[in-house]
Design a protein around this motif. Structure first.
Motif, PDB file in Angstrom:
ATOM      1  N   ARG A   1       0.833  -1.205   0.000  1.00  0.00           N
ATOM      2  CA  ARG A   1       0.000   0.000   0.000  1.00  0.00           C
ATOM      3  C   ARG A   1       0.868   1.255   0.000  1.00  0.00           C
ATOM      4  O   ARG A   1       0.590   2.211  -0.719  1.00  0.00           O
ATOM      5  CB  ARG A   1      -0.920  -0.001   1.215  1.00  0.00           C
ATOM      6  CG  ARG A   1      -1.871   1.179   1.234  1.00  0.00           C
ATOM      7  CD  ARG A   1      -2.793   1.145   2.390  1.00  0.00           C
ATOM      8  NE  ARG A   1      -2.028   1.303   3.624  1.00  0.00           N
ATOM      9  CZ  ARG A   1      -2.557   1.437   4.823  1.00  0.00           C
ATOM     10  NH1 ARG A   1      -3.847   1.401   4.982  1.00  0.00           N
ATOM     11  NH2 ARG A   1      -1.798   1.571   5.878  1.00  0.00           N
TER      12      ARG A   1
ATOM     13  N   LEU B   1       2.322   1.710  -3.472  1.00  0.00           N
ATOM     14  CA  LEU B   1       1.304   2.194  -4.404  1.00  0.00           C
ATOM     15  C   LEU B   1       1.015   3.675  -4.182  1.00  0.00           C
ATOM     16  O   LEU B   1       0.822   4.427  -5.144  1.00  0.00           O
ATOM     17  CB  LEU B   1       0.021   1.372  -4.263  1.00  0.00           C
ATOM     18  CG  LEU B   1       0.096  -0.065  -4.779  1.00  0.00           C
ATOM     19  CD1 LEU B   1      -1.167  -0.820  -4.390  1.00  0.00           C
ATOM     20  CD2 LEU B   1       0.305  -0.102  -6.274  1.00  0.00           C
ATOM     21  N   ARG B   2       0.993   4.099  -2.905  1.00  0.00           N
ATOM     22  CA  ARG B   2       0.770   5.520  -2.628  1.00  0.00           C
ATOM     23  C   ARG B   2       1.911   6.366  -3.169  1.00  0.00           C
ATOM     24  O   ARG B   2       1.686   7.466  -3.686  1.00  0.00           O
ATOM     25  CB  ARG B   2       0.616   5.742  -1.122  1.00  0.00           C
ATOM     26  CG  ARG B   2      -0.721   5.338  -0.610  1.00  0.00           C
ATOM     27  CD  ARG B   2      -1.003   5.740   0.830  1.00  0.00           C
ATOM     28  NE  ARG B   2       0.027   6.449   1.522  1.00  0.00           N
ATOM     29  CZ  ARG B   2       0.514   6.118   2.726  1.00  0.00           C
ATOM     30  NH1 ARG B   2       0.050   5.054   3.340  1.00  0.00           N
ATOM     31  NH2 ARG B   2       1.434   6.837   3.308  1.00  0.00           N
TER      32      ARG B   2
ATOM     33  N   LYS C   1       1.529   6.625  -6.875  1.00  0.00           N
ATOM     34  CA  LYS C   1       0.450   7.561  -7.209  1.00  0.00           C
ATOM     35  C   LYS C   1       0.940   8.997  -7.083  1.00  0.00           C
ATOM     36  O   LYS C   1       0.635   9.847  -7.917  1.00  0.00           O
ATOM     37  CB  LYS C   1      -0.745   7.329  -6.285  1.00  0.00           C
ATOM     38  CG  LYS C   1      -1.917   8.216  -6.601  1.00  0.00           C
ATOM     39  CD  LYS C   1      -3.077   7.945  -5.669  1.00  0.00           C
ATOM     40  CE  LYS C   1      -4.224   8.889  -5.985  1.00  0.00           C
ATOM     41  NZ  LYS C   1      -5.317   8.762  -5.023  1.00  0.00           N
TER      42      LYS C   1
ATOM     43  N   ILE D   1      -4.964   0.160  -5.349  1.00  0.00           N
ATOM     44  CA  ILE D   1      -4.964   0.717  -3.995  1.00  0.00           C
ATOM     45  C   ILE D   1      -6.213   0.254  -3.256  1.00  0.00           C
ATOM     46  O   ILE D   1      -6.149  -0.164  -2.097  1.00  0.00           O
ATOM     47  CB  ILE D   1      -4.878   2.251  -4.035  1.00  0.00           C
ATOM     48  CG1 ILE D   1      -3.546   2.696  -4.640  1.00  0.00           C
ATOM     49  CG2 ILE D   1      -5.064   2.848  -2.650  1.00  0.00           C
ATOM     50  CD1 ILE D   1      -3.437   4.175  -4.878  1.00  0.00           C
TER      51      ILE D   1
ATOM     52  N   ARG E   1      -6.366  -2.156   0.098  1.00  0.00           N
ATOM     53  CA  ARG E   1      -7.029  -1.677   1.308  1.00  0.00           C
ATOM     54  C   ARG E   1      -8.070  -2.678   1.792  1.00  0.00           C
ATOM     55  O   ARG E   1      -8.188  -2.954   2.997  1.00  0.00           O
ATOM     56  CB  ARG E   1      -7.728  -0.345   1.040  1.00  0.00           C
ATOM     57  CG  ARG E   1      -6.870   0.850   1.236  1.00  0.00           C
ATOM     58  CD  ARG E   1      -7.657   2.146   1.264  1.00  0.00           C
ATOM     59  NE  ARG E   1      -9.099   1.987   1.216  1.00  0.00           N
ATOM     60  CZ  ARG E   1      -9.909   2.667   0.419  1.00  0.00           C
ATOM     61  NH1 ARG E   1      -9.428   3.571  -0.394  1.00  0.00           N
ATOM     62  NH2 ARG E   1     -11.199   2.475   0.437  1.00  0.00           N
TER      63      ARG E   1
END
Length: 63
Positions: free
Chosen positions: A25, A28-29, A32, A43, A47
């Motif tokens: 996560r 991925l953040r 982004k 994402i 989650r």
């Protein structure tokens, strides 16, 4: 990962899965934020998988 698969795992395995998902996560953040993320739905999937793992851990703790 399906909930039935998660229920068959031990608490230690679930903890390791949770740690891996948290790292994913975070990655991925960061993707982004830099504009490198091509599939933004990943994402959301990560989650929800984290929520599933936490739910199974809570079930095992209360049982």
């Amino acid at each position: 990962m399906k909930i039935t698969e998660l229920r068959q795992k031990t608490k230690d395995e679930l903890g390791n899965i949770l740690l891996d998902l948290a790292r994913e996560r975070f990655n991925l953040r960061m993707q982004k934020g830099t504009g490198q993320l091509t599939k933004s739905d990943q994402i959301k999937k990560v989650r929800r998988t984290i929520a599933r793992v936490k739910t199974v851990l809570k079930e095992k703790a209360s049982a």
